[in-house]
Design a protein around this motif. Structure first.
Motif, PDB file in Angstrom:
ATOM      1  N   ALA A 144       0.562   6.457  18.318  1.00 45.02           N
ATOM      2  CA  ALA A 144      -0.454   7.482  18.054  1.00 45.02           C
ATOM      3  C   ALA A 144      -1.374   7.096  16.903  1.00 45.02           C
ATOM      4  O   ALA A 144      -2.212   7.894  16.488  1.00 45.02           O
ATOM      5  N   CYS A 145      -1.219   5.858  16.393  1.00 45.24           N
ATOM      6  CA  CYS A 145      -2.056   5.350  15.297  1.00 45.24           C
ATOM      7  C   CYS A 145      -1.894   6.174  14.026  1.00 45.24           C
ATOM      8  O   CYS A 145      -2.872   6.486  13.335  1.00 45.24           O
ATOM      9  N   GLY A 146      -0.646   6.549  13.743  1.00 43.12           N
ATOM     10  CA  GLY A 146      -0.376   7.228  12.491  1.00 43.12           C
ATOM     11  C   GLY A 146      -0.377   6.260  11.322  1.00 43.12           C
ATOM     12  O   GLY A 146      -0.561   5.050  11.494  1.00 43.12           O
ATOM     13  N   ASP A 147      -0.160   6.775  10.141  1.00 40.76           N
ATOM     14  CA  ASP A 147      -0.151   5.961   8.920  1.00 40.76           C
ATOM     15  C   ASP A 147       1.191   5.236   8.829  1.00 40.76           C
ATOM     16  O   ASP A 147       2.224   5.854   8.592  1.00 40.76           O
ATOM     17  N   ARG A 148       1.181   3.918   8.997  1.00 43.56           N
ATOM     18  CA  ARG A 148       2.431   3.150   8.995  1.00 43.56           C
ATOM     19  C   ARG A 148       3.128   3.204   7.643  1.00 43.56           C
ATOM     20  O   ARG A 148       4.351   3.280   7.572  1.00 43.56           O
ATOM     21  N   GLU A 149       2.353   3.122   6.580  1.00 49.12           N
ATOM     22  CA  GLU A 149       2.947   3.152   5.250  1.00 49.12           C
ATOM     23  C   GLU A 149       3.572   4.518   4.978  1.00 49.12           C
ATOM     24  O   GLU A 149       4.662   4.609   4.395  1.00 49.12           O
ATOM     25  N   ALA A 150       2.903   5.590   5.408  1.00 51.75           N
ATOM     26  CA  ALA A 150       3.455   6.941   5.230  1.00 51.75           C
ATOM     27  C   ALA A 150       4.756   7.087   6.010  1.00 51.75           C
ATOM     28  O   ALA A 150       5.740   7.646   5.501  1.00 51.75           O
ATOM     29  N   ALA A 151       4.779   6.590   7.240  1.00 53.54           N
ATOM     30  CA  ALA A 151       5.990   6.677   8.054  1.00 53.54           C
ATOM     31  C   ALA A 151       7.142   5.931   7.392  1.00 53.54           C
ATOM     32  O   ALA A 151       8.279   6.419   7.362  1.00 53.54           O
ATOM     33  N   ALA A 152       6.865   4.749   6.842  1.00 53.52           N
ATOM     34  CA  ALA A 152       7.913   3.963   6.191  1.00 53.52           C
ATOM     35  C   ALA A 152       8.486   4.695   4.983  1.00 53.52           C
ATOM     36  O   ALA A 152       9.708   4.730   4.785  1.00 53.52           O
ATOM     37  N   VAL A 153       7.621   5.302   4.186  1.00 51.32           N
ATOM     38  CA  VAL A 153       8.087   6.023   2.998  1.00 51.32           C
ATOM     39  C   VAL A 153       8.872   7.272   3.390  1.00 51.32           C
ATOM     40  O   VAL A 153       9.944   7.549   2.844  1.00 51.32           O
ATOM     41  N   LEU A 154       8.359   8.033   4.355  1.00 50.24           N
ATOM     42  CA  LEU A 154       9.034   9.270   4.766  1.00 50.24           C
ATOM     43  C   LEU A 154      10.397   8.980   5.399  1.00 50.24           C
ATOM     44  O   LEU A 154      11.364   9.714   5.179  1.00 50.24           O
ATOM     45  N   VAL A 155      10.473   7.918   6.171  1.00 53.25           N
ATOM     46  CA  VAL A 155      11.751   7.551   6.780  1.00 53.25           C
ATOM     47  C   VAL A 155      12.746   7.096   5.703  1.00 53.25           C
ATOM     48  O   VAL A 155      13.944   7.416   5.781  1.00 53.25           O
ATOM     49  N   ALA A 156      12.257   6.376   4.704  1.00 51.05           N
ATOM     50  CA  ALA A 156      13.134   5.955   3.609  1.00 51.05           C
ATOM     51  C   ALA A 156      13.680   7.171   2.867  1.00 51.05           C
ATOM     52  O   ALA A 156      14.878   7.215   2.521  1.00 51.05           O
TER      53      ALA A 156
ATOM     54  N   GLU B 262       0.812  -1.218   0.000  1.00 48.93           N
ATOM     55  CA  GLU B 262       0.000   0.000   0.000  1.00 48.93           C
ATOM     56  C   GLU B 262       0.847   1.270   0.000  1.00 48.93           C
ATOM     57  O   GLU B 262       0.313   2.374   0.090  1.00 48.93           O
ATOM     58  N   THR B 263       2.160   1.134  -0.085  1.00 47.92           N
ATOM     59  CA  THR B 263       3.017   2.318  -0.032  1.00 47.92           C
ATOM     60  C   THR B 263       2.920   3.175  -1.292  1.00 47.92           C
ATOM     61  O   THR B 263       3.297   4.349  -1.272  1.00 47.92           O
ATOM     62  N   GLN B 264       2.398   2.612  -2.385  1.00 48.90           N
ATOM     63  CA  GLN B 264       2.304   3.367  -3.624  1.00 48.90           C
ATOM     64  C   GLN B 264       1.387   4.577  -3.469  1.00 48.90           C
ATOM     65  O   GLN B 264       1.612   5.625  -4.068  1.00 48.90           O
ATOM     66  N   ARG B 265       0.361   4.442  -2.614  1.00 51.59           N
ATOM     67  CA  ARG B 265      -0.549   5.578  -2.407  1.00 51.59           C
ATOM     68  C   ARG B 265       0.161   6.733  -1.704  1.00 51.59           C
ATOM     69  O   ARG B 265      -0.267   7.889  -1.800  1.00 51.59           O
ATOM     70  N   ILE B 266       1.242   6.441  -0.997  1.00 48.37           N
ATOM     71  CA  ILE B 266       1.988   7.482  -0.291  1.00 48.37           C
ATOM     72  C   ILE B 266       2.938   8.193  -1.249  1.00 48.37           C
ATOM     73  O   ILE B 266       3.042   9.418  -1.243  1.00 48.37           O
ATOM     74  N   THR B 267       3.641   7.430  -2.080  1.00 45.48           N
ATOM     75  CA  THR B 267       4.609   8.040  -2.992  1.00 45.48           C
ATOM     76  C   THR B 267       3.937   8.970  -3.988  1.00 45.48           C
ATOM     77  O   THR B 267       4.596   9.871  -4.523  1.00 45.48           O
ATOM     78  N   GLY B 268       2.645   8.779  -4.235  1.00 45.32           N
ATOM     79  CA  GLY B 268       1.926   9.653  -5.156  1.00 45.32           C
ATOM     80  C   GLY B 268       1.335  10.877  -4.490  1.00 45.32           C
ATOM     81  O   GLY B 268       0.747  11.732  -5.174  1.00 45.32           O
TER      82      GLY B 268
END
Length: 370
Positions: free
Chosen positions: A130-142, A67-73
């Motif tokens: 804090a129940c943030g977006d895990r996929e967003a966190a993974a992409v931003l950290v990368a 589901e990380t593709q929705r974050i990169t876009g």
């Protein structure tokens, strides 16, 4: 509260106890820091690396990588995060360091080094709590990890030499090892990220997503907090004697650090809402912008200035303030979410109200070990 695990319910107490234990060990066993320093390979402390890997693996195993593709876009999320992390964050720490520590160049330099090291590790813990977006966190950290390798040395030169020179301030000469930066990124992000990805991929392929998320993840979940507490004890035992022996210096460094973490979080959280991000994504942006890569900051400070330097002490004081403050900001995020994001489906709800959302286990306020 009644349905939270015993570990989650008293998390703040356990972290404070771990900090106290670490300080006590460092004070009463003054040779411990040298023992820990001896267990270092390539600038990486093996005990701390073990603690961080144990801490990060369960959280990264929860990420739905497909589901990380929705974050990169999401351009608004990516651009905002880059501005907050690589423009506002370092500049804000530079200003605070000079305002509060104009007469203490070693500590001032140490805080600037902390401000340049953007978070790639503990942010996963705070974001998940804090129940943030895990996929967003993974992409931003990368993305942060890539910028860290490319830009850390240049930003170090800019904030320690170029900008102070332009402003007529004292400059500091420092050469940062590219190898240390790359090693930090590969060890503290690459290993747990690869392990989490493989676990998710192979686990779902073998048993299916339902088994993976309802049976496997709850079993490994508590290890994230075990790793966190173990890491906290090690960090504070590392320079416990120095921290206790220099309480006034620590207090002077604590003030700008406290302001930095709180204001960066609030500004980032509000800016995310302002550009139209939902609660989950806003939380991920806020924690990635306000947290710092203390592992890298400490490694750089020790490698450049020495283990007993003021810069190294400043690097250790960073997590001394960051850990309890960001735990507190988890509760702030949950509180603000229900007030700033009314009707947002990503806002977490108390566990006893969450039965209708059982297909979204990361949207209930049950903590990391849920």
């Amino acid at each position: 509260m009644q349905k939270m695990s015993f570990l989650d319910r008293w998390l703040a107490v356990w972290i404070l106890a771990a900090m106290g234990l670490g300080l006590a060990l460092g004070h009463f066993l003054p040779g411990l820091n040298h023992v820990l320093d001896a267990m270092t390979i390539g600038g990486i402390s093996i005990p701390i690396a073990v603690g961080l890997l144990v801490m990060m693996y369960p959280v990264l195993a929860k990420v739905r990588y497909n589901e990380t593709q929705r974050i990169t876009g999401d351009r608004k999320l990516i651009v905002l995060s880059l501005i907050l992390n690589w423009v506002l964050g370092p500049l804000f720490m530079f200003v605070l360091a000079w305002v509060f520590l104009p007469d203490l160049p070693e500590y001032r330099t140490g805080l600037i080094i902390v401000g340049l090291a953007r978070c790639i590790a503990m942010v996963f813990i705070w974001n998940d709590m804090a129940c943030g977006d895990r996929e967003a966190a993974a992409v931003l950290v990368a993305i942060n990890s890539v910028f860290q390798v490319v830009a850390y040395g240049a930003l170090g030169w800019f904030y320690l030499q170029a900008l102070p020179s332009w402003l007529g301030l004292e400059t500091t000469s420092a050469e940062f090892s590219l190898g240390a930066i790359v090693t930090s990124v590969l060890v503290f992000l690459g290993i747990p990220l690869l392990a989490g990805f493989l676990t998710r991929t192979l686990g779902e392929k073998a048993k299916g997503r339902d088994w993976y998320e309802t049976t496997f993840l709850p079993k490994i979940g508590p290890w994230a907090l075990y790793g966190l507490l173990f890491t906290v004890v090690l960090l504070f035992s590392f320079q416990g004697e120095a921290i206790i022996a220099q309480p006034l210096d620590v207090a002077r460094m604590a003030v700008p650090l406290l302001l930095y973490f709180v204001l960066m979080f609030v500004v980032s959280f509000f800016a995310s809402k302002l550009v139209g991000l939902n609660y989950a994504k806003s939380t991920s942006v806020a924690f990635t912008a306000s947290g710092n890569n203390f592992e890298l900051a400490i490694a750089v400070a020790i490698g450049t200035f020495g283990i007993t330097s003021g810069q190294a002490l400043a690097g250790v004081v960073g997590p001394l303030i960051e850990v309890p403050v960001l735990v507190g900001l988890v509760y702030v995020a949950l509180w603000l979410g229900r007030r700033w994001f009314p009707g947002d489906p990503t806002v977490p709800v108390p566990q006893h109200h969450a039965s209708a959302a059982s297909d979204q286990p990361n949207r209930t306020t049950t903590g990391v070990s849920s």
